[in-house]
Design a protein around this motif. Sequence first.
Motif, PDB file in Angstrom:
ATOM      1  N   TYR A   9       0.835  -1.200   0.000  1.00 24.84           N
ATOM      2  CA  TYR A   9       0.000   0.000   0.000  1.00 24.84           C
ATOM      3  C   TYR A   9       0.868   1.248   0.000  1.00 24.84           C
ATOM      4  CZ  TYR A   9       0.789   0.306   5.069  1.00 24.84           C
ATOM      5  OH  TYR A   9       1.356   0.384   6.318  1.00 24.84           O
ATOM      6  N   VAL A  10       0.395   2.254  -0.722  1.00 22.37           N
ATOM      7  CA  VAL A  10       1.080   3.548  -0.794  1.00 22.37           C
ATOM      8  C   VAL A  10       0.025   4.646  -0.735  1.00 22.37           C
ATOM      9  CG1 VAL A  10       3.075   2.738  -2.119  1.00 22.37           C
ATOM     10  CG2 VAL A  10       1.040   3.528  -3.325  1.00 22.37           C
ATOM     11  N   ASN A  55       3.600  -6.963 -15.246  1.00 16.87           N
ATOM     12  CA  ASN A  55       5.032  -7.027 -14.959  1.00 16.87           C
ATOM     13  C   ASN A  55       5.359  -6.540 -13.552  1.00 16.87           C
ATOM     14  OD1 ASN A  55       5.822  -7.961 -17.568  1.00 16.87           O
ATOM     15  ND2 ASN A  55       5.543  -5.887 -18.372  1.00 16.87           N
ATOM     16  N   TYR A  56       4.421  -5.880 -12.896  1.00 14.54           N
ATOM     17  CA  TYR A  56       4.612  -5.445 -11.515  1.00 14.54           C
ATOM     18  C   TYR A  56       3.866  -6.392 -10.593  1.00 14.54           C
ATOM     19  CZ  TYR A  56       6.376  -0.955 -13.258  1.00 14.54           C
ATOM     20  OH  TYR A  56       7.108   0.027 -13.887  1.00 14.54           O
ATOM     21  N   TRP A  57       4.459  -6.696  -9.453  1.00 11.61           N
ATOM     22  CA  TRP A  57       3.782  -7.546  -8.474  1.00 11.61           C
ATOM     23  C   TRP A  57       3.707  -6.886  -7.103  1.00 11.61           C
ATOM     24  CZ3 TRP A  57       6.281  -9.905  -4.197  1.00 11.61           C
ATOM     25  CH2 TRP A  57       7.672  -9.690  -4.147  1.00 11.61           C
ATOM     26  N   THR A  58       4.321  -5.704  -6.934  1.00  9.61           N
ATOM     27  CA  THR A  58       4.170  -4.905  -5.718  1.00  9.61           C
ATOM     28  C   THR A  58       4.053  -3.440  -6.129  1.00  9.61           C
ATOM     29  OG1 THR A  58       6.510  -4.375  -5.270  1.00  9.61           O
ATOM     30  CG2 THR A  58       5.710  -6.533  -4.544  1.00  9.61           C
ATOM     31  N   LEU A  59       3.844  -2.585  -5.136  1.00  7.01           N
ATOM     32  CA  LEU A  59       3.768  -1.142  -5.352  1.00  7.01           C
ATOM     33  C   LEU A  59       5.078  -0.460  -4.986  1.00  7.01           C
ATOM     34  CD1 LEU A  59       0.210  -0.561  -3.841  1.00  7.01           C
ATOM     35  CD2 LEU A  59       0.810  -0.594  -6.260  1.00  7.01           C
ATOM     36  N   LEU A  60       6.179  -1.203  -5.050  1.00  3.59           N
ATOM     37  CA  LEU A  60       7.470  -0.658  -4.646  1.00  3.59           C
ATOM     38  C   LEU A  60       7.869   0.542  -5.500  1.00  3.59           C
ATOM     39  CD1 LEU A  60      10.097  -0.885  -2.974  1.00  3.59           C
ATOM     40  CD2 LEU A  60      10.955  -2.457  -4.721  1.00  3.59           C
ATOM     41  N   GLY A  96      -4.914  -6.203  -9.356  1.00  2.80           N
ATOM     42  CA  GLY A  96      -5.425  -6.408  -8.004  1.00  2.80           C
ATOM     43  C   GLY A  96      -5.283  -5.195  -7.115  1.00  2.80           C
ATOM     44  N   THR A  97      -5.003  -4.016  -7.701  1.00  3.20           N
ATOM     45  CA  THR A  97      -4.828  -2.791  -6.934  1.00  3.20           C
ATOM     46  C   THR A  97      -6.176  -2.101  -6.755  1.00  3.20           C
ATOM     47  OG1 THR A  97      -2.584  -2.483  -7.789  1.00  3.20           O
ATOM     48  CG2 THR A  97      -3.663  -0.561  -6.821  1.00  3.20           C
ATOM     49  N   VAL A  98      -6.499  -1.760  -5.516  1.00  6.43           N
ATOM     50  CA  VAL A  98      -7.733  -1.050  -5.180  1.00  6.43           C
ATOM     51  C   VAL A  98      -7.357   0.346  -4.699  1.00  6.43           C
ATOM     52  CG1 VAL A  98      -9.880  -1.103  -3.848  1.00  6.43           C
ATOM     53  CG2 VAL A  98      -8.767  -3.230  -4.501  1.00  6.43           C
ATOM     54  N   VAL A  99      -8.118   1.350  -5.140  1.00  9.13           N
ATOM     55  CA  VAL A  99      -7.809   2.742  -4.832  1.00  9.13           C
ATOM     56  C   VAL A  99      -8.933   3.321  -3.983  1.00  9.13           C
ATOM     57  CG1 VAL A  99      -7.274   5.018  -5.794  1.00  9.13           C
ATOM     58  CG2 VAL A  99      -6.563   2.945  -7.007  1.00  9.13           C
ATOM     59  N   TYR A 100      -8.549   4.034  -2.913  1.00 11.67           N
ATOM     60  CA  TYR A 100      -9.495   4.701  -2.029  1.00 11.67           C
ATOM     61  C   TYR A 100      -9.116   6.179  -1.901  1.00 11.67           C
ATOM     62  CZ  TYR A 100     -10.494  -0.099  -0.515  1.00 11.67           C
ATOM     63  OH  TYR A 100     -10.808  -1.431  -0.493  1.00 11.67           O
ATOM     64  N   GLU A 158      -4.047   0.080  -2.488  1.00 13.49           N
ATOM     65  CA  GLU A 158      -3.843  -1.176  -1.766  1.00 13.49           C
ATOM     66  C   GLU A 158      -3.756  -2.315  -2.769  1.00 13.49           C
ATOM     67  OE1 GLU A 158      -6.773  -2.015   1.117  1.00 13.49           O
ATOM     68  OE2 GLU A 158      -5.923  -0.685   2.624  1.00 13.49           O
ATOM     69  N   LEU A 159      -2.781  -3.171  -2.572  1.00 15.48           N
ATOM     70  CA  LEU A 159      -2.627  -4.341  -3.427  1.00 15.48           C
ATOM     71  C   LEU A 159      -3.219  -5.558  -2.733  1.00 15.48           C
ATOM     72  CD1 LEU A 159      -1.469  -5.871  -5.868  1.00 15.48           C
ATOM     73  CD2 LEU A 159       0.680  -6.060  -4.621  1.00 15.48           C
ATOM     74  N   LYS A 160      -4.087  -6.262  -3.447  1.00 15.37           N
ATOM     75  CA  LYS A 160      -4.636  -7.527  -2.968  1.00 15.37           C
ATOM     76  C   LYS A 160      -4.168  -8.620  -3.919  1.00 15.37           C
ATOM     77  CE  LYS A 160      -8.737  -5.328  -0.988  1.00 15.37           C
ATOM     78  NZ  LYS A 160     -10.216  -5.309  -0.936  1.00 15.37           N
ATOM     79  N   LEU A 161      -3.363  -9.533  -3.410  1.00  9.27           N
ATOM     80  CA  LEU A 161      -2.770 -10.560  -4.257  1.00  9.27           C
ATOM     81  C   LEU A 161      -3.840 -11.423  -4.916  1.00  9.27           C
ATOM     82  CD1 LEU A 161       0.262 -11.775  -2.119  1.00  9.27           C
ATOM     83  CD2 LEU A 161       0.259 -10.169  -4.015  1.00  9.27           C
ATOM     84  N   LEU A 162      -3.607 -11.713  -6.194  1.00  4.97           N
ATOM     85  CA  LEU A 162      -4.514 -12.582  -6.945  1.00  4.97           C
ATOM     86  C   LEU A 162      -3.947 -13.998  -6.937  1.00  4.97           C
ATOM     87  CD1 LEU A 162      -5.211 -10.244 -10.000  1.00  4.97           C
ATOM     88  CD2 LEU A 162      -6.565 -10.498  -7.940  1.00  4.97           C
TER      89      LEU A 162
END
Length: 389
Positions: A9-10, A55-60, A96-100, A158-162
């Motif tokens: 999350y960022v 190609n991305y798997w995190t929000l790094l 799998g990224t959710v935005v609030y 927020e990233l929710k793994l698929l």
Amino acid sequence: MAESNFVDYVKIKCRSGKGGKGSMHLRHVKYNPNGGPDGGDGGRGGNIYLRGNHNYWTLLHLKFQRHVFAEHGGNGGRDKCHGTDGKDIYIDVPCGTVVYDAETGKYVCDVMHDGQVVMLLKGGRGGLGNFQFRTATNQAPRYAQPGEPMQEMTVIMELKLLADVGLVGFPNAGKSTLLSALSSARPKIANYPFTTLEPSLGIVAYRDNKSFVMADIPGIIEGASEGKGLGLRFLRHIERNSLLLFMVPGDTDDIKREYEILLNELSNFNPEMLDKHRVLAVTKCDLLDEELIEMLRETLPDDLPVVFISSVTGFGIDELKDVLWRELNSESNKLQSITSEDTLVHRDKDMSRFAAEMMAEGEDDDIEFIDEDDIEDVEDLEDFEYEED
């Protein structure tokens, strides 16, 4: 201790571009004293888009990009010159990224597929020049439009793994050991609680070159849905799993009670998790004999498949794969996954919980930004000056 590269999350401040001003100009050149209006329109401001990228798997890559600003539109000019449009900004995020909305916690959007593009903020439209306002009764309009203002929003991503199968269990239940035995993933394994501090993904090979994805999350303790332990931060990764594999050690005093505690924590966090298919795996069965295993079967729940396994000796591993594959491909599970994807309902974010998470992580939310364009007063229609060659 080196900081982990897994960022799920960022918090980012985003701002679209504002529209350019329309030009108020009257053409007045030699031999043409009544040239009439020729002020051009302003350009639109840049939009901000979210784009799914497998190609991305995190929000790094977004952790230190705290501000995302789109370009402003250019102002219109004489000779009906149109202002330049602001450049659009595309933010690549893993699927799998959710935005609030960080201010209210309201759900904004969800990026689930590779290549999916979602507009986060729309740039302002450019103002019309005085050439657009000419009429038969007003042949020399001395006014033009200012551009529309920009939009600003502080968002939480927020990233929710698929994954197909999610591992749920208390610390030291053997989740990481099972993942390392079934796949090529090599999560940290040690004989103390909370060895796993970040989720791990592994691809489990099955018969006839088939496979499925398994996700290991940090251990859950009683009260995790209220913020105890590490469960609150990582429970969201289970929301996107098709099947939940509950893991309880065979040397536990009451296996059924521990299973019910885990189920209750998931229910408190998100009641919709109870609709997912579930499988119970009793681990560390190399410490049990056949007679004790048969006695334990009589005390276990009857509403879900139960498999006795040992990741160290390989006991029951093939049976577990068969059960997981059968449950994943059952008709009821397929129908449920299709229905949940089409009618996915997102809850707004509880900002009190998020504030506790951010404080625990040492994140600084009080980040302000000031732009010199923000202090410019928007000119009224009557304040445009007359330009003359």
